[in-house]
Each structure stands twice: as structure tokens, then as C-alpha cells.
Design an enzyme around this catalytic site. Structure first.
Site, PDB file in Angstrom:
ATOM      1  N   TRP A   1      19.850 -27.865  28.211  1.00  0.00           N
ATOM      2  CA  TRP A   1      19.537 -29.012  27.349  1.00  0.00           C
ATOM      3  C   TRP A   1      20.081 -28.811  25.944  1.00  0.00           C
ATOM      4  O   TRP A   1      20.596 -29.742  25.327  1.00  0.00           O
ATOM      5  CB  TRP A   1      18.036 -29.288  27.341  1.00  0.00           C
ATOM      6  CG  TRP A   1      17.544 -29.822  28.658  1.00  0.00           C
ATOM      7  CD1 TRP A   1      16.684 -29.209  29.518  1.00  0.00           C
ATOM      8  CD2 TRP A   1      17.920 -31.059  29.281  1.00  0.00           C
ATOM      9  NE1 TRP A   1      16.497 -29.992  30.630  1.00  0.00           N
ATOM     10  CE2 TRP A   1      17.238 -31.128  30.514  1.00  0.00           C
ATOM     11  CE3 TRP A   1      18.767 -32.110  28.921  1.00  0.00           C
ATOM     12  CZ2 TRP A   1      17.363 -32.215  31.389  1.00  0.00           C
ATOM     13  CZ3 TRP A   1      18.897 -33.194  29.789  1.00  0.00           C
ATOM     14  CH2 TRP A   1      18.208 -33.236  31.009  1.00  0.00           C
TER      15      TRP A   1
ATOM     16  N   ASP B   1      13.956 -29.847  20.132  1.00  0.00           N
ATOM     17  CA  ASP B   1      13.729 -30.579  21.374  1.00  0.00           C
ATOM     18  C   ASP B   1      12.570 -29.867  22.071  1.00  0.00           C
ATOM     19  O   ASP B   1      12.732 -28.784  22.615  1.00  0.00           O
ATOM     20  CB  ASP B   1      14.997 -30.547  22.241  1.00  0.00           C
ATOM     21  CG  ASP B   1      14.775 -31.196  23.610  1.00  0.00           C
ATOM     22  OD1 ASP B   1      13.647 -31.673  23.879  1.00  0.00           O
ATOM     23  OD2 ASP B   1      15.739 -31.230  24.398  1.00  0.00           O
TER      24      ASP B   1
ATOM     25  N   LYS C   1       7.282 -34.900  30.718  1.00  0.00           N
ATOM     26  CA  LYS C   1       7.041 -33.534  31.156  1.00  0.00           C
ATOM     27  C   LYS C   1       5.571 -33.158  30.962  1.00  0.00           C
ATOM     28  O   LYS C   1       4.965 -32.583  31.836  1.00  0.00           O
ATOM     29  CB  LYS C   1       7.931 -32.540  30.402  1.00  0.00           C
ATOM     30  CG  LYS C   1       9.399 -32.918  30.339  1.00  0.00           C
ATOM     31  CD  LYS C   1      10.093 -32.833  31.691  1.00  0.00           C
ATOM     32  CE  LYS C   1      11.427 -33.549  31.704  1.00  0.00           C
ATOM     33  NZ  LYS C   1      12.433 -32.990  30.817  1.00  0.00           N
TER      34      LYS C   1
HETATM   35  C1  LIG Z   1      13.909 -33.435  30.533  1.00  0.00           C
HETATM   36  C2  LIG Z   1      14.493 -32.902  29.279  1.00  0.00           C
HETATM   37  C3  LIG Z   1      15.437 -33.620  28.531  1.00  0.00           C
HETATM   38  C4  LIG Z   1      15.968 -34.971  28.974  1.00  0.00           C
HETATM   39  O1  LIG Z   1      15.009 -35.924  28.816  1.00  0.00           O
HETATM   40  P1  LIG Z   1      15.307 -37.472  29.144  1.00  0.00           P
HETATM   41  O2  LIG Z   1      14.001 -38.082  28.723  1.00  0.00           O
HETATM   42  O3  LIG Z   1      15.581 -37.561  30.591  1.00  0.00           O
HETATM   43  O4  LIG Z   1      16.433 -37.898  28.298  1.00  0.00           O
HETATM   44  C5  LIG Z   1      15.897 -33.075  27.359  1.00  0.00           C
HETATM   45  N1  LIG Z   1      15.466 -31.873  26.924  1.00  0.00           N
HETATM   46  C6  LIG Z   1      14.565 -31.142  27.616  1.00  0.00           C
HETATM   47  C7  LIG Z   1      14.131 -29.812  27.088  1.00  0.00           C
HETATM   48  C8  LIG Z   1      14.052 -31.640  28.814  1.00  0.00           C
HETATM   49  O5  LIG Z   1      13.155 -30.917  29.496  1.00  0.00           O
END
Ligand SMILES: *Cc1c(COP(=O)(O)O)cnc(C)c1O
Length: 362
Positions: A102, A172, A196
């Protein structure tokens, strides 16, 4: 199938059962409203109470200072990969610490927007750890330093924030948001897709310090400008009302049923400890992907001796009601996501199955 299984999905992930039950009970008619949350105006006083409680709960859980905005946006964490540099970069440059897939994506997106630099990249080691502060050098003039607190695919998590000097930290936090207490003061901006750990897909939570919001250039499209959403309290256009409603219920559950994030962290650590113990005591039958000090408490990743055994493991697990344990194709093997919504009983069931599987096949 009408019975719920133990769902270890990496995302959208398991939600707390009491939240699903309450949403189901109130879906057709929200008490005191006479209509579904799906049918009322986002400008009604009823929805206003929902979004305000969602924000208030987040502020209380994370102790968010007054000079930070809490925004409810769309487009997922993936849109934040672009919105962050669009709003914060200007004609400057940003530093990226890459500890998994990511972070790599966030960096590539920033490069499309402006100047970005990788200060540390764990790819050569196959993303098994986070860096020590002496392994990278932050540009003191960088507009921000970006990192991914928990790499969902590799199962690598920062134990604490990386060093960034005086440069604002941007994180993030999609896959460990609300899993443990954090000191928001250490961050300039935090973003997290809700699906998540905080709610369903469709809403992304952004916590951003006011001085960074004010950096946004005026030429940005209105919807891509943090200032638009800060000034309109996430109601510039129709927000994802149902997703925000569920975030409100999840944060209410965290506050009142769980008892806050310190308690949630204690439970999450215990769940992770149980599973890593099975891996570590398996004499190498199960091999953890991440180095022990950098292991995630949310996404536990491991391999088995052969791919054939991995296939068999996943098949038999499924037959035992243990679902979504397949690792991401880039890492292979297995992954169990132990988000807040996964009860300890689910982890105990997985551990018992893993011990029995090993006895049969080691
Ligand atoms: C799932 C995830 C993403 C992507 O998220 P979307 O909502 O599908 O854009 C980005 N960063 C991390 C750490 C993730 O777990």
C-alpha cells in the site's frame, strides 16, 4: 448457508455482531424518525445527529484535539493517495517510507501529482519489517512524511510512529485505525478506509490538522479540496449516509461495550498473541512472514511447508467454518485478519484447528 462463519477477511472485514444486529433491527425504521436511515435527507436533523455522534465518538476515542478536523469522504484510501499530495505538496516534495504494497501505491500516486522521494523501501527484503530511524534521512524541507502504520498484505506494523523530525507525519491507517490508542498530536494527517476496522466500505475517515487544510491550493477541483469538506463538515454534497451511520454504531460500541481503545488494544494483542504462539511453537511447520518485532496485531501472515499443504489447509479450514484465510497473491500462504470485529472465540477456533492440522501433517 444461514449460519455465520468465522470470517478472517482482510477487507471488508468482520464487523461487531451487535452492530450488525442493531442496524438490521433499525434498517426499515430508525427509532424516532419513521423512515430508514437510507431514506432521509442528509440535511435533516436526524442525520445531523448521526454524523455529529460519529465525529464526537471518534474525538472521544482518539482524544482528537480541537484544531483537527474529522472528515467523512468517499473514494477509499486509494483516493487519499492522490488527495494528500494534491492538497499538501504545492511546489515542494514529500518523503515516503515504504514498508509494503500500500505504501508503494501511495508513493506511485504522489509521483503523478508532484515531487515525491522514497527515503526507505523494504521491497528488497520482501517487506518483512519497518525501518530503524538511523536507516533513513528525512528532508527537513519535505512538505510531509508518509507511512503506512499497518501493511495489510504483508502483515508488517509500526510499533510506534517513525521519526520525522519537524515534518508533518501523514499516515495511511486503514487497517489498524481504532485498533489501539494513538497520540493524534504526532500526526498532521491520518486517513483510513472504514472497511477494515471502523465500518463498511464507502466512507474514508480523514483526521487533519487545520494548518494543513489551509495549505490546499485554490485551483483544486472543489471535491478534491480538504477545505471544502472541512468548511462544510463533510456535507458539501451527499455523504455516504449509511456507511457513516455504521461508523457511528461501531464507535459507540467501542466506547460503551468495549470500554475504549486501550481495552480494545488489550483484546487485539491477546488475539494476535494466541495465533503467533501457534506459529512460533510449530517447529517451523508454520512460518510467519514478518520479523517478530514488526509483526502486525491485525493481519497475521504465514506460510506452510508446501503450496500443496497450503491449499489443503485452506480447504479444511473452510470446512471447519474458518473462512477467508488465503494470503494475498503477492505474498502467498495464509493470512488471518483479526480486526476489532473478530471475537477471541474465532481466534481460539483457528488456533485449535491449526494445532490439529499440524499434528496430522507435520
Ligand atoms: C485496504 C487498504 C487500502 C485501500 O483501500 P480502498 O478503500 O480500497 O481504497 C489502502 N491502504 C491500506 C493500508 C489498506 O489496508
Amino acid at each position: 448457508m444461514t449460519q455465520r462463519v468465522w470470517n478472517f477477511s482482510a477487507g471488508p472485514g468482520a464487523l461487531p455482531l451487535p452492530v450488525l444486529e442493531e442496524a438490521q433491527r433499525d434498517l426499515v425504521c430508525l427509532p424516532g424518525v419513521g423512515a430508514s436511515v437510507l431514506e432521509i435527507s442528509h440535511r435533516s436533523k436526524h442525520f445531523d445527529a448521526i454524523i455529529q455522534e460519529a465525529e464526537a465518538n471518534l474525538r472521544q476515542l482518539l482524544n482528537i484535539p480541537d484544531d483537527y478536523h474529522v472528515l467523512f469522504l468517499q473514494g477509499g484510501a486509494s483516493l487519499q493517495f492522490a488527495m494528500v499530495p494534491m492538497n499538501l505538496l504545492g511546489d515542494g516534495s514529500a518523503d515516503y517510507i515504504i514498508t509494503g504494497s500500500w505504501g508503494q501505491k501511495a508513493f506511485q500516486e504522489a509521483q503523478l501529482v508532484g515531487k515525491a522521494r522514497v527515503v526507505w523501501n523494504g521491497k528488497a527484503e520482501n517487506f518483512v519489517r519497518t525501518p530503524r530511524p538511523d536507516e533513513y534521512q528525512i528532508d527537513p524541507n519535505a512538505r510531509y512524511v508518509h507511512f503506512t502504520s499497518n501493511e495489510t498484505i504483508q502483515g508488517v506494523e509500526f510499533a510506534s510512529e517513525p521519526y520525522a523530525g519537524e515534518v508533518p507525519l501523514v499516515c495511511d491507517m486503514s487497517s489498524d485505525f481504532l485498533a489501539r490508542p494513538i497520540d493524534v498530536r504526532k500526526y498532521g494527517l491520518i486517513y483510513a478506509g472504514a472497511q477494515k476496522n471502523a465500518g463498511p466500505a464507502g466512507v474514508t475517515i480523514v483526521i487533519v490538522r487545520n494548518d494543513l487544510v489551509q495549505r490546499a491550493p485554490t485551483h483544486l477541483p472543489v471535491m478534491l479540496n480538504y477545505r471544502t469538506h472541512a468548511e462544510n463538515r463533510s456535507l458539501y454534497n451527499t455523504p455516504p449516509v449509511f456507511a457513516i451511520y455504521i461508523v457511528m454504531l461501531v464507535t459507540r460500541w467501542l466506547l460503551h461495550a468495549v470500554g475504549g481503545l486501550a481495552q480494545m488494544e488489550r483484546i487485539n494483542r491477546e488475539k494476535a498473541r494466541l495465533l503467533y504462539e501457534v506459529i512460533d511453537q510449530s517447529d517451523g511447520f508454520y512460518r510467519g512472514h514478518a520479523h517478530p518485532e514488526h509483526r502486525s496485531i491485525m493481519n497475521i501472515t504465514w506460510r506452510l511447508p508446501t503450496e500443496e499443504l497450503e491449499r489443503q489447509f485452506l480447504q479444511e479450514a473452510q470446512a471447519h467454518g474458518l473462512h477467508e484465510l488465503k494470503g494475498h497473491r503477492s505474498v502467498g500462504g495464509c493470512r488471518a485478519s483479526l480486526y476489532n470485529g473478530m471475537p477471541i472465540e474465532g481466534v481460539q477456533a483457528l488456533c485449535a484447528f491449526m494445532r490439529a492440522f499440524m499434528q496430522r501433517h507435520a
